[in-house]
Design an enzyme around this catalytic site. Structure first.
Site, mmCIF file in Angstrom:
data_model
loop_
_atom_site.group_PDB
_atom_site.id
_atom_site.type_symbol
_atom_site.label_atom_id
_atom_site.label_comp_id
_atom_site.label_asym_id
_atom_site.label_seq_id
_atom_site.Cartn_x
_atom_site.Cartn_y
_atom_site.Cartn_z
ATOM 1 N N ASP A 246 -50.333 -45.979 -1.923
ATOM 2 C CA ASP A 246 -50.350 -44.803 -3.056
ATOM 3 C C ASP A 246 -51.989 -44.418 -3.430
ATOM 4 O O ASP A 246 -52.089 -44.932 -4.051
ATOM 5 C CB ASP A 246 -48.854 -45.657 -3.679
ATOM 6 C CG ASP A 246 -48.950 -44.225 -4.515
ATOM 7 O OD1 ASP A 246 -48.270 -42.790 -3.926
ATOM 8 O OD2 ASP A 246 -49.421 -43.777 -6.393
ATOM 9 N N GLU A 317 -52.151 -42.647 1.890
ATOM 10 C CA GLU A 317 -51.505 -41.367 2.031
ATOM 11 C C GLU A 317 -52.641 -40.678 0.990
ATOM 12 O O GLU A 317 -52.946 -40.789 -0.307
ATOM 13 C CB GLU A 317 -50.050 -41.529 0.461
ATOM 14 C CG GLU A 317 -49.588 -40.232 -0.040
ATOM 15 C CD GLU A 317 -49.240 -40.118 -1.424
ATOM 16 O OE1 GLU A 317 -48.400 -39.600 -1.452
ATOM 17 O OE2 GLU A 317 -49.669 -40.812 -2.049
#
Length: 601
Positions: A246, A317
């Site tokens: 993330d 990401e």
């Protein structure tokens, strides 16, 4: 597949030759690591399937629905966070990285799910959230109780404020969710977040690029790096096949944390056509993103994964542009995949789409990595709704009921075409749960049910991401559309979901599920993920058509208003929508507007 229509043979146009001399990407001939051409399915656990009837999806629910994924034909699943968390940001505020939140089950439930997936030949990737923790994490609670300058505070980005009494934030950074990126705490041992009560003495500020309950870690601190390497090993020892990272581009901030006046929105961009480098304006910039130090972290993590067999993978990401910058995350000693958000944010327009595909493949090839395609996820408006807007290049942060609504029929037709185009590209592809059912965004959620912190921090200016996170419909006639054993769903489902329920699509010719299933079967049989890409010469500069060869398969997407005629003898393998043919002895297939076909010719 194709249907015969009433077009006389005399009225059929001739089809152009299908020579393809403009090679963009050669077939992969190196090691066959699974992640190079995998189709990976994102499971958002709280909205996938509910195993205990409380209205919230959980790990037993995932286990029970694995046969659906096996039938679909995906290679791996990526699970969004299921760790212990106060759930202030749907689990992306982690309080314990080594345990399962009771909302989702237990560690034993995870082990059972993992074993069941592996038994079906499905690999499992789990989410890691290293940019920040929950404010309820033991480390942050220790930091609040410790004095300024202590080792406990050094794990986070605590700073003195500006102004005569430190009453101003250390810099002008804004949170991605809206509002200031800094929150002040009281001074001294036993400190807590400032509440404004009389007699409190305000102290330092801490950085949070997201919600105030998500304090950013200081990745210059060796203790932070050691902790997360241990977290990786904990899950690797359990047998996971990789990690989705993330905010992979945000963990290191520029020295000195200088002021910056740009925007930090996660979904930016313009409607302009993509230039040759494929940029759409969606990349994050500024002193809090894409700093050189992040690459040292991923080189260390690469070494951790290399200690384990089975080609474990790291997935970034990273909202980074241009694509040459994104490619730096997937150099041979760093990550293995990086989501292609430039592709996701490109408008439904032939020329920009060709540009971003070519630029993506070129950038990835430069570092020997696969390109990782994606159209939807838990952070963006679902692509059937984005593509159904009057301006199909818009990328809103959610859609309210009072705003212009997508054309669901047009959006689904374009979405199916876009998905079939994506799945025909060489590289790896990610699917977001429910897109194989053609689910649209829920655009009429009442404000009182919303949970996304972006809605609250912007004081309702942004609808946020709840609309793409609605519980899935499994059974058209069951309570809660079969999400669980009761009619409870943590977010209400729109009426349109009933007709799109999984059991209403299984075995139904032309359904979105059957289209995806057929495409994945052909993709695997034809080895398209490890294949090549060469533009079909006749359409290389077309403003309406994208056409390329991948091995023996031609992928053609018609984005124009007039049908496109395929050559005599074209064998259609899969189509995103109905094609039609003439009535001659040697019929030719016509591809309507907003339709993609795979064929041999």
């Amino acid at each position: 597949m194709s249907r015969i229509d009433s077009i006389p043979a005399a009225e059929v146009d001739s089809a152009p030759a299908l020579t393809a001399t403009q090679l963009v990407h050669a077939a992969h001939e190196g090691p066959g690591e699974w992640w190079r051409d995998a189709v990976i399915y994102q499971v958002y656990p709280r909205s996938f399937a509910d195993g205990n009837g409380d209205g919230i999806g959980d790990l037993p629910g995932v286990t029970a629905r694995l046969p659906h994924l096996k039938a679909l034909g995906i290679d791996a699943v990526w699970l969004s966070p299921f760790y212990r968390s106060p759930q202030k940001d749907a689990g992306y505020d982690v309080s314990d990285y080594r345990d399962v939140d009771p909302l989702f089950g237990t560690l034993a439930d995870f082990d059972e799910m993992l074993a069941a997936a592996h038994a079906m030949g499905i690999r499992v990737i789990v989410d890691v959230v290293p940019n920040h923790t929950s404010d309820q994490h033991a480390w942050f609670q220790e930091a609040l109780a410790a004095p300024e300058g202590s080792p406990e505070r050094a794990r986070y980005l605590f700073r003195e404020g500006k102004g005569e009494n430190g009453e101003l934030p250390p810099n002008n950074w804004q949170s991605i969710f809206g509002g200031p990126a800094w929150t002040r705490v009281t001074a001294g041992p036993g400190a807590h977040v400032v509440t404004g009560a009389e007699g409190e003495v305000a102290g330092q500020w801490y950085l949070h690029m997201f919600d105030s309950t998500q304090p950013d870690l200081d990745w210059t601190n060796p203790e932070v790096r050691t902790e997360f390497e241990d977290v990786l090993r904990f899950w690797l020892d359990k047998g996971v096949d990789g990690f989705r990272i993330d905010v992979a581009h945000g963990m290191v901030k520029q020295d000195g944390l200088p002021d910056w006046d740009g925007s930090v929105s996660m979904v930016e961009g313009t409607d302009a056509g993509a230039p040759e480098d494929g940029s759409t304006g969606a990349g994050n910039s500024g002193p809090m993103f894409d700093q050189e130090g992040v690459h040292d972290i991923y080189r260390a993590w690469h070494k951790v994964l290399a200690e384990y067999d089975g080609d474990r993978a790291l997935v970034a990401e990273a909202w980074v542009e241009p694509l040459s910058r994104l490619a730096r995350y997937v150099r041979p000693d760093e990550m293995h995949q990086a989501f292609n958000f430039s592709f996701l944010t490109t408008a439904w327009d032939a020329a920009p789409l060709r540009a971003v595909v070519a630029a993506s493949l070129h950038a990835s090839d430069e570092v020997g990595a696969p390109t990782t395609w994606v159209l939807s996820n838990h952070d963006v408006v679902r692509h059937p709704s984005r593509l159904g807007l009057a301006e199909p290049g818009l990328r809103p942060n959610g859609i309210f009921a009072h705003e212009p609504q997508p054309d669901e029929e047009l959006g689904l037709r374009r979405a199916r075409a876009a998905s079939l185009l994506m799945l025909g590209l060489p590289g790896s592809s990610y699917l977001y749960q429910g897109e194989e059912l053609g689910l649209p965004e829920h655009t009429s959620l009442p404000n009182e049910v919303r949970e996304d912190p972006a809605f609250f921090r912007t004081e309702g200016a942004e609808a946020g991401r709840d609309g793409c996170r609605v519980p899935l419909p499994w059974s058209a006639e069951a309570p809660g559309l079969g999400f669980g054993a009761t009619d409870k769903t943590w977010l209400p489902q729109p009426e349109s979901y009933k007709a799109l329920a999984a059991d209403a699509q299984y075995g139904v010719a032309g359904s979105t599920f059957e289209m995806y299933k057929a495409a994945l079967e052909i993709r695997k049989a034809e080895n398209l993920g490890a294949g090549s890409l060469a533009w079909v010469d006749a359409y290389a500069d077309s403003t309406d058509v994208i056409a390329f060869r991948n091995g023996d398969v031609v992928v053609l997407a018609n984005l124009g208003s007039e049908p496109v005629v395929l050559p005599h003898g074209a064998q259609v393998l899969v189509e995103s929508g109905p094609t039609f043919s003439d009535r001659s002895a040697d019929p030719q297939v016509r591809v309507p507007s907003d339709t993609t076909v795979w064929f041999r010719a």
